[in-house]
Design a protein around this motif. Structure first.
Motif, PDB file in Angstrom:
ATOM      1  N   VAL A 196      10.575  -1.998  -2.170  1.00  0.00           N
ATOM      2  CA  VAL A 196      10.492  -3.277  -2.872  1.00  0.00           C
ATOM      3  C   VAL A 196       9.097  -3.846  -2.662  1.00  0.00           C
ATOM      4  N   GLU A 197       8.559  -4.438  -3.716  1.00  0.00           N
ATOM      5  CA  GLU A 197       7.189  -4.947  -3.655  1.00  0.00           C
ATOM      6  C   GLU A 197       7.028  -6.077  -4.670  1.00  0.00           C
ATOM      7  N   PRO A 198       5.970  -6.891  -4.513  1.00  0.00           N
ATOM      8  CA  PRO A 198       5.677  -7.881  -5.557  1.00  0.00           C
ATOM      9  C   PRO A 198       5.261  -7.162  -6.833  1.00  0.00           C
ATOM     10  N   ASP A 199       5.527  -7.779  -7.979  1.00  0.00           N
ATOM     11  CA  ASP A 199       5.049  -7.228  -9.243  1.00  0.00           C
ATOM     12  C   ASP A 199       3.573  -7.605  -9.367  1.00  0.00           C
ATOM     13  N   GLU A 200       2.716  -6.719  -8.883  1.00  0.00           N
ATOM     14  CA  GLU A 200       1.287  -7.012  -8.796  1.00  0.00           C
ATOM     15  C   GLU A 200       0.669  -7.262 -10.168  1.00  0.00           C
ATOM     16  N   PHE A 201       1.085  -6.494 -11.151  1.00  0.00           N
ATOM     17  CA  PHE A 201       0.556  -6.662 -12.508  1.00  0.00           C
ATOM     18  C   PHE A 201       0.875  -8.063 -13.025  1.00  0.00           C
ATOM     19  N   ARG A 202       2.132  -8.501 -12.846  1.00  0.00           N
ATOM     20  CA  ARG A 202       2.522  -9.811 -13.357  1.00  0.00           C
ATOM     21  C   ARG A 202       1.860 -10.940 -12.575  1.00  0.00           C
ATOM     22  N   ARG A 244       0.829  -1.204   0.000  1.00  0.00           N
ATOM     23  CA  ARG A 244       0.000   0.000   0.000  1.00  0.00           C
ATOM     24  C   ARG A 244       0.864   1.255   0.000  1.00  0.00           C
ATOM     25  N   TYR A 245       0.230   2.381  -0.310  1.00  0.00           N
ATOM     26  CA  TYR A 245       0.918   3.666  -0.191  1.00  0.00           C
ATOM     27  C   TYR A 245       1.005   4.046   1.278  1.00  0.00           C
ATOM     28  N   VAL A 246       2.127   4.644   1.666  1.00  0.00           N
ATOM     29  CA  VAL A 246       2.307   5.032   3.059  1.00  0.00           C
ATOM     30  C   VAL A 246       2.831   6.460   3.136  1.00  0.00           C
ATOM     31  N   ASP A 247       2.549   7.098   4.238  1.00  0.00           N
ATOM     32  CA  ASP A 247       3.160   8.372   4.587  1.00  0.00           C
ATOM     33  C   ASP A 247       4.301   8.063   5.551  1.00  0.00           C
ATOM     34  N   VAL A 248       5.517   8.324   5.127  1.00  0.00           N
ATOM     35  CA  VAL A 248       6.684   7.998   5.950  1.00  0.00           C
ATOM     36  C   VAL A 248       6.702   8.870   7.191  1.00  0.00           C
ATOM     37  N   PRO A 249       6.825   8.278   8.386  1.00  0.00           N
ATOM     38  CA  PRO A 249       6.880   9.072   9.614  1.00  0.00           C
ATOM     39  C   PRO A 249       8.024  10.084   9.576  1.00  0.00           C
ATOM     40  N   ASP A 250       7.765  11.271  10.088  1.00  0.00           N
ATOM     41  CA  ASP A 250       8.792  12.315  10.092  1.00  0.00           C
ATOM     42  C   ASP A 250      10.060  11.861  10.794  1.00  0.00           C
ATOM     43  N   ASP A 252       7.159  -3.813   0.897  1.00  0.00           N
ATOM     44  CA  ASP A 252       5.753  -4.074   0.591  1.00  0.00           C
ATOM     45  C   ASP A 252       4.933  -2.798   0.770  1.00  0.00           C
ATOM     46  N   ALA A 253       5.533  -1.678   0.415  1.00  0.00           N
ATOM     47  CA  ALA A 253       4.890  -0.369   0.541  1.00  0.00           C
ATOM     48  C   ALA A 253       5.648   0.627  -0.328  1.00  0.00           C
ATOM     49  N   THR A 254       4.975   1.730  -0.664  1.00  0.00           N
ATOM     50  CA  THR A 254       5.576   2.780  -1.486  1.00  0.00           C
ATOM     51  C   THR A 254       5.139   4.132  -0.945  1.00  0.00           C
ATOM     52  N   ASP A 255       6.070   5.077  -0.839  1.00  0.00           N
ATOM     53  CA  ASP A 255       5.660   6.416  -0.454  1.00  0.00           C
ATOM     54  C   ASP A 255       5.093   7.134  -1.672  1.00  0.00           C
ATOM     55  N   ARG A 256       4.202   8.065  -1.449  1.00  0.00           N
ATOM     56  CA  ARG A 256       3.444   8.673  -2.540  1.00  0.00           C
ATOM     57  C   ARG A 256       4.325   9.484  -3.483  1.00  0.00           C
ATOM     58  N   ASP A 257       5.450   9.979  -2.999  1.00  0.00           N
ATOM     59  CA  ASP A 257       6.328  10.803  -3.833  1.00  0.00           C
ATOM     60  C   ASP A 257       7.449  10.002  -4.504  1.00  0.00           C
ATOM     61  N   ASP A 260      20.230  -1.693  -7.799  1.00  0.00           N
ATOM     62  CA  ASP A 260      19.971  -0.380  -8.386  1.00  0.00           C
ATOM     63  C   ASP A 260      18.695  -0.358  -9.233  1.00  0.00           C
ATOM     64  N   ALA A 261      17.766  -1.272  -8.964  1.00  0.00           N
ATOM     65  CA  ALA A 261      16.504  -1.312  -9.714  1.00  0.00           C
ATOM     66  C   ALA A 261      15.725  -0.017  -9.515  1.00  0.00           C
ATOM     67  N   PRO A 262      14.931   0.406 -10.509  1.00  0.00           N
ATOM     68  CA  PRO A 262      14.115   1.618 -10.359  1.00  0.00           C
ATOM     69  C   PRO A 262      13.134   1.483  -9.194  1.00  0.00           C
ATOM     70  N   VAL A 263      12.728   2.613  -8.644  1.00  0.00           N
ATOM     71  CA  VAL A 263      11.769   2.642  -7.540  1.00  0.00           C
ATOM     72  C   VAL A 263      10.343   2.609  -8.111  1.00  0.00           C
ATOM     73  N   PRO A 264       9.483   1.706  -7.602  1.00  0.00           N
ATOM     74  CA  PRO A 264       9.786   0.632  -6.657  1.00  0.00           C
ATOM     75  C   PRO A 264      10.399  -0.568  -7.362  1.00  0.00           C
ATOM     76  N   ALA A 265      11.289  -1.271  -6.664  1.00  0.00           N
ATOM     77  CA  ALA A 265      11.836  -2.512  -7.201  1.00  0.00           C
ATOM     78  C   ALA A 265      10.737  -3.567  -7.153  1.00  0.00           C
ATOM     79  N   LYS A 266      10.508  -4.234  -8.261  1.00  0.00           N
ATOM     80  CA  LYS A 266       9.422  -5.209  -8.356  1.00  0.00           C
ATOM     81  C   LYS A 266       9.979  -6.620  -8.492  1.00  0.00           C
TER      82      LYS A 266
END
Length: 356
Positions: free
Chosen positions: A157-163, A129-135, A146-151, A329-335
């Motif tokens: 790193v996350e599973p490749d959900e599409f695949r 899921r998308y998360v807001d990183v704590p300050d 298993d999460a991505t920040d909105r920016d 060095d995979a692009p963000v997010p690494a899938k």
């Protein structure tokens, strides 16, 4: 206890050279063959570094903090922690793990880890899921799991959900299914969006038109069972891709109530490879295994690369895993491309004596 001086005497180099090698600061300063000889000698003599002395000297504790919400208390997703711990240990780091249950508790746990002087953090969620990183974490090396920040500011790193969805739906198409349904999740998750897109694309690539009457996005329990029952009555699917293994149970139940046989009349593919479900259902559930261990392992490698930017991890020997880990060095997010585990719930796979 073996000392650096003893290693220096054995290898015929200075103590400072030994220190550079054993503290991973030898690149560009010590010849590769000499560094290899020092490491081999240290291993043969059973050398163990003194973490306290090293932290005082370098300002680094070689401790990684792992913050999770549910992960630490969820069966099988705990593989994330195991993967992170294995990688951290091989890289000479210790992993400290805390589980949080809300914003206020999370702040307290982060503060505790900071008091231990951790060098960086992994921040993990469930169900991608998308998360807001704590300050409190923004000034530290940080990797999301298993999460991505909105920016897209932090590596993740996350599973490749599409695949996941594309491969599962393609498997049903290859089995000859013509009316393939999707039992999804009604929560707004990255996982749900990616899996819906993969399901639609697989249908389109095979020449099938997307039909919204074949989709039921549900949560759980009674309402979910009723929604899947309605899906069976209105759409009569012969194949079903499920958001997870838990939702596959509703498909099994609805098929049984209608005298339909899983693996013959209705083929089913889930996601998770949750052993309590995938191996208990009869026939056993064909499913896509989520890369929990791989995500944890990759996240720890990535975090150490941020803490020690000069450390070469390109030759680091990765363990044998179900899924192939992406490069550091995979692009963000690494899938991570997940693996489909063939069992018995897809047409043509189930032995006659396992059908229900």
């Amino acid at each position: 206890m073996t000392t650096m001086k003893e290693i220096a005497e054995q290898t015929g180099v200075s103590v400072s050279t030994v220190s550079l090698v054993l503290n991973h600061r030898d690149e560009g300063r010590v010849k590769a063959e000499i560094a290899a000889r020092v490491r081999d000698t240290a291993q043969q003599l059973g050398y163990q570094s003194n973490p306290l002395a090293r932290s005082l000297r370098t300002g680094k504790t070689r401790i990684l903090g792992f913050i999770s919400e549910e992960v630490a208390t969820t069966p099988y997703a705990g593989g994330i922690i195991l993967g992170a711990q294995d990688a951290a240990s091989q890289l000479g780091y210790m992993l400290l793990t805390v589980n949080t249950d809300g914003a206020s508790n999370e702040s307290d746990e982060i503060a505790t880890l900071k008091r231990y002087g951790v060098d960086g953090f992994m921040y993990a969620k469930m169900s991608n899921r998308y998360v807001d990183v704590p300050d409190e974490l923004k000034d530290y090396p940080l990797v999301l799991v298993d999460a991505t920040d909105r920016d897209g500011r932090y590596p993740s790193v996350e599973p490749d959900e599409f695949r996941i969805a594309y491969d599962a739906t393609r498997r049903l198409i290859d089995a000859g299914c013509a009316r393939i349904a999707y039992v999804g999740c009604s929560e707004p998750l990255i996982a749900q969006n990616g899996r819906m897109d993969g399901y639609r694309r697989a249908l389109e690539d095979a020449g099938f038109a997307y039909d919204e009457t074949l989709v039921a996005n549900v949560l759980n329990n009674g309402p979910a069972l009723r929604a899947v029952s309605d899906l069976f009555d209105r759409a009569r699917p012969d194949g079903v891709f499920c958001f997870n293994d838990a939702r596959a149970w509703y498909v099994y139940e609805c098929a049984a109530r209608r005298g339909l046989t899983i693996g013959r009349d209705v083929s089913v593919v889930g996601v998770d490879n949750h052993r309590v479900l995938a191996e208990t259902l009869s026939p056993q559930l064909t499913t896509v295994e989520l890369p929990h261990y791989e995500m944890g392992y990759w996240a720890a490698l990535k975090l150490v690369s941020l803490i020690e930017p000069g450390r070469d991890l390109s030759g680091f020997a990765a363990p044998d895993t179900t899924a192939v880990m992406p490069p550091i060095d995979a692009p963000v997010p690494a899938k991570i491309h997940c693996t489909l585990i063939e069992k018995e719930s897809v047409r043509g796979d189930a032995p006659d004596d396992t059908l229900v």
